[in-house]
Motif scaffolding. Structure first.
Motif, PDB file in Angstrom:
ATOM      1  N   VAL A 141       0.621 -10.388 -22.791  1.00 37.86           N
ATOM      2  CA  VAL A 141      -0.002  -9.362 -23.627  1.00 37.86           C
ATOM      3  C   VAL A 141       1.018  -8.984 -24.690  1.00 37.86           C
ATOM      4  CG1 VAL A 141      -0.978  -7.053 -23.707  1.00 37.86           C
ATOM      5  CG2 VAL A 141      -1.346  -8.499 -21.676  1.00 37.86           C
ATOM      6  N   LEU A 142       0.650  -9.128 -25.958  1.00 38.04           N
ATOM      7  CA  LEU A 142       1.595  -8.914 -27.052  1.00 38.04           C
ATOM      8  C   LEU A 142       1.311  -7.621 -27.796  1.00 38.04           C
ATOM      9  CD1 LEU A 142       1.204 -12.201 -26.720  1.00 38.04           C
ATOM     10  CD2 LEU A 142       2.666 -12.221 -28.730  1.00 38.04           C
ATOM     11  N   ILE A 143       2.367  -6.829 -28.017  1.00 35.32           N
ATOM     12  CA  ILE A 143       2.285  -5.632 -28.838  1.00 35.32           C
ATOM     13  C   ILE A 143       3.524  -5.575 -29.731  1.00 35.32           C
ATOM     14  CG2 ILE A 143       0.932  -4.391 -27.109  1.00 35.32           C
ATOM     15  CD1 ILE A 143       3.471  -2.831 -26.383  1.00 35.32           C
ATOM     16  N   GLY A 144       3.486  -4.739 -30.755  1.00 36.54           N
ATOM     17  CA  GLY A 144       4.638  -4.588 -31.640  1.00 36.54           C
ATOM     18  C   GLY A 144       4.326  -5.052 -33.051  1.00 36.54           C
ATOM     19  N   LEU A 145       5.325  -5.543 -33.749  1.00 40.50           N
ATOM     20  CA  LEU A 145       5.222  -5.865 -35.176  1.00 40.50           C
ATOM     21  C   LEU A 145       5.682  -7.288 -35.472  1.00 40.50           C
ATOM     22  CD1 LEU A 145       4.330  -3.425 -36.926  1.00 40.50           C
ATOM     23  CD2 LEU A 145       5.605  -2.641 -34.954  1.00 40.50           C
ATOM     24  N   LEU A 146       5.198  -7.878 -36.533  1.00 38.98           N
ATOM     25  CA  LEU A 146       4.028  -7.539 -37.333  1.00 38.98           C
ATOM     26  C   LEU A 146       2.853  -8.382 -36.850  1.00 38.98           C
ATOM     27  CD1 LEU A 146       5.657  -7.674 -40.860  1.00 38.98           C
ATOM     28  CD2 LEU A 146       4.670  -5.627 -39.903  1.00 38.98           C
ATOM     29  N   ALA A 147       1.635  -7.910 -37.066  1.00 37.24           N
ATOM     30  CA  ALA A 147       0.470  -8.609 -36.545  1.00 37.24           C
ATOM     31  C   ALA A 147       0.345 -10.031 -37.052  1.00 37.24           C
ATOM     32  CB  ALA A 147      -0.793  -7.822 -36.901  1.00 37.24           C
ATOM     33  N   ASN A 148       0.621 -10.227 -38.340  1.00 37.01           N
ATOM     34  CA  ASN A 148       0.373 -11.529 -38.964  1.00 37.01           C
ATOM     35  C   ASN A 148       1.615 -12.406 -39.064  1.00 37.01           C
ATOM     36  OD1 ASN A 148       1.217  -9.515 -40.946  1.00 37.01           O
ATOM     37  ND2 ASN A 148       0.987 -11.136 -42.469  1.00 37.01           N
ATOM     38  N   THR A 149       2.739 -11.943 -38.514  1.00 32.77           N
ATOM     39  CA  THR A 149       3.945 -12.773 -38.551  1.00 32.77           C
ATOM     40  C   THR A 149       4.456 -13.003 -37.134  1.00 32.77           C
ATOM     41  OG1 THR A 149       5.329 -10.820 -39.019  1.00 32.77           O
ATOM     42  CG2 THR A 149       4.572 -12.122 -40.901  1.00 32.77           C
ATOM     43  N   CYS A 150       5.312 -12.144 -36.631  1.00 34.30           N
ATOM     44  CA  CYS A 150       5.936 -12.404 -35.326  1.00 34.30           C
ATOM     45  C   CYS A 150       4.949 -12.350 -34.167  1.00 34.30           C
ATOM     46  CB  CYS A 150       7.093 -11.434 -35.086  1.00 34.30           C
ATOM     47  SG  CYS A 150       8.510 -11.742 -36.169  1.00 34.30           S
ATOM     48  N   ILE A 151       3.984 -11.423 -34.213  1.00 31.52           N
ATOM     49  CA  ILE A 151       2.981 -11.392 -33.149  1.00 31.52           C
ATOM     50  C   ILE A 151       2.175 -12.680 -33.149  1.00 31.52           C
ATOM     51  CG2 ILE A 151       0.840 -10.297 -32.387  1.00 31.52           C
ATOM     52  CD1 ILE A 151       3.079  -8.521 -31.665  1.00 31.52           C
ATOM     53  N   GLU A 152       1.652 -13.047 -34.309  1.00 32.99           N
ATOM     54  CA  GLU A 152       0.798 -14.224 -34.394  1.00 32.99           C
ATOM     55  C   GLU A 152       1.555 -15.498 -34.040  1.00 32.99           C
ATOM     56  OE1 GLU A 152      -1.739 -16.552 -37.830  1.00 32.99           O
ATOM     57  OE2 GLU A 152      -1.941 -14.377 -37.664  1.00 32.99           O
ATOM     58  N   THR A 153       2.748 -15.664 -34.576  1.00 29.02           N
ATOM     59  CA  THR A 153       3.498 -16.898 -34.336  1.00 29.02           C
ATOM     60  C   THR A 153       3.931 -17.014 -32.879  1.00 29.02           C
ATOM     61  OG1 THR A 153       4.298 -16.788 -36.614  1.00 29.02           O
ATOM     62  CG2 THR A 153       5.426 -18.299 -35.130  1.00 29.02           C
ATOM     63  N   THR A 154       4.389 -15.910 -32.301  1.00 27.94           N
ATOM     64  CA  THR A 154       4.774 -15.919 -30.895  1.00 27.94           C
ATOM     65  C   THR A 154       3.570 -16.217 -30.015  1.00 27.94           C
ATOM     66  OG1 THR A 154       6.543 -14.322 -31.319  1.00 27.94           O
ATOM     67  CG2 THR A 154       5.834 -14.573 -29.036  1.00 27.94           C
ATOM     68  N   ALA A 155       2.435 -15.614 -30.324  1.00 24.01           N
ATOM     69  CA  ALA A 155       1.225 -15.835 -29.534  1.00 24.01           C
ATOM     70  C   ALA A 155       0.773 -17.286 -29.612  1.00 24.01           C
ATOM     71  CB  ALA A 155       0.116 -14.906 -30.017  1.00 24.01           C
ATOM     72  N   LYS A 156       0.771 -17.850 -30.815  1.00 24.65           N
ATOM     73  CA  LYS A 156       0.370 -19.255 -30.957  1.00 24.65           C
ATOM     74  C   LYS A 156       1.309 -20.178 -30.193  1.00 24.65           C
ATOM     75  CE  LYS A 156      -1.981 -19.130 -35.444  1.00 24.65           C
ATOM     76  NZ  LYS A 156      -1.913 -19.536 -36.876  1.00 24.65           N
ATOM     77  N   PHE A 157       2.593 -19.921 -30.270  1.00 26.03           N
ATOM     78  CA  PHE A 157       3.585 -20.722 -29.556  1.00 26.03           C
ATOM     79  C   PHE A 157       3.329 -20.606 -28.052  1.00 26.03           C
ATOM     80  CE2 PHE A 157       8.023 -22.352 -30.684  1.00 26.03           C
ATOM     81  CZ  PHE A 157       8.143 -23.120 -29.544  1.00 26.03           C
ATOM     82  N   GLY A 158       3.012 -19.398 -27.587  1.00 24.95           N
ATOM     83  CA  GLY A 158       2.717 -19.201 -26.179  1.00 24.95           C
ATOM     84  C   GLY A 158       1.523 -20.004 -25.719  1.00 24.95           C
ATOM     85  N   VAL A 159       0.483 -20.045 -26.548  1.00 24.21           N
ATOM     86  CA  VAL A 159      -0.697 -20.847 -26.214  1.00 24.21           C
ATOM     87  C   VAL A 159      -0.323 -22.320 -26.108  1.00 24.21           C
ATOM     88  CG1 VAL A 159      -2.920 -21.652 -27.085  1.00 24.21           C
ATOM     89  CG2 VAL A 159      -2.352 -19.221 -27.185  1.00 24.21           C
ATOM     90  N   GLU A 160       0.477 -22.804 -27.041  1.00 22.56           N
ATOM     91  CA  GLU A 160       0.895 -24.211 -27.012  1.00 22.56           C
ATOM     92  C   GLU A 160       1.676 -24.538 -25.737  1.00 22.56           C
ATOM     93  OE1 GLU A 160       0.023 -26.496 -29.102  1.00 22.56           O
ATOM     94  OE2 GLU A 160      -0.822 -25.293 -30.732  1.00 22.56           O
TER      95      GLU A 160
END
Length: 212
Positions: A141-160
């Motif tokens: 579960v991801l929270i924090g900053l920024l939605a379209n940079t570190c959150i999004e990139t970390t989340a995508k990497f996690g899915v991979e």
């Protein structure tokens, strides 16, 4: 009663970049995120989630961006525009107030503080994946900053890497609402397994008895 989908023994909360520069009045980046942050109730939602997660026994991981130091990218061949801009103003400067945790979100005993990431991904060139695996984590579960940079990139990497990924749309912010829209309405649905509000997330967290 059905078991909560975010079981404490396999779920981690990733709190990305809880620095003063992002989250506190006087922070270098706060003026850029303030409008969106206040519109979504960011700080209140972060407080609510952190309290609920700690009560539930879910493991907290702090996922910090690199703290700026003079000359960081002087010899880099391919520093990104964002890295260059951050270096110019020394965002999250090491040894300065802006590069310290916002006090109410500072790591507590038992939290895992991940090695600092240099770009947008909390996984790239850090120990995040190893730490998650060693803790038996399957859901993020991801929270924090920024939605379209570190959150999004970390989340995508996690899915991979094979993790189940949840975004919390009102526990993050961006420099504008169109960036928030892109993160949660355009890009998020292409990879995230769940995109929830704070209240929707809380309804699915496990409860822990006083005996635990």
């Amino acid at each position: 009663m059905p078991e909560a989908p975010y079981a404490a023994d396999e779920t981690a909360l990733l709190f990305i970049d809880p620095y003063n520069d992002f989250l506190s009045e006087g922070g270098k980046m706060w003026p850029l995120v303030k409008t969106v942050a206040e519109e979504v109730g960011l700080l209140a939602n972060l407080r609510t989630i952190m309290a609920a997660v700690r009560r539930s026994g879910i493991q907290v991981f702090i996922v910090p961006h690199h703290r700026s130091e003079p000359g960081d990218f002087a010899c880099w061949h391919h520093a990104t525009p964002y890295q260059k801009q951050s270096a110019a103003v020394q965002v999250f400067a090491r040894g300065e107030w802006g590069g310290e945790w916002r006090p109410e979100f500072a790591p507590q005993a038992g939290d895992v503080v991940v090695k600092e990431h240099w770009g947008s991904s909390g996984f790239a060139n850090t120990d995040l994946d190893m730490q998650l695996k060693q803790h038996g984590i399957r859901r993020l579960v991801l929270i924090g900053l920024l939605a379209n940079t570190c959150i999004e990139t970390t989340a995508k990497f996690g899915v991979e890497l094979g993790y189940h990924v949840t975004l919390v749309r009102d526990a993050t912010a961006a420099f504008s609402q169109d960036r928030m829209h892109a993160a949660h309405e355009l890009n998020g649905p292409t990879y995230a397994h769940a995109i929830l509000t704070t209240m929707e997330l809380l309804a699915q967290l496990p409860s822990r008895s006083l005996a635990d």
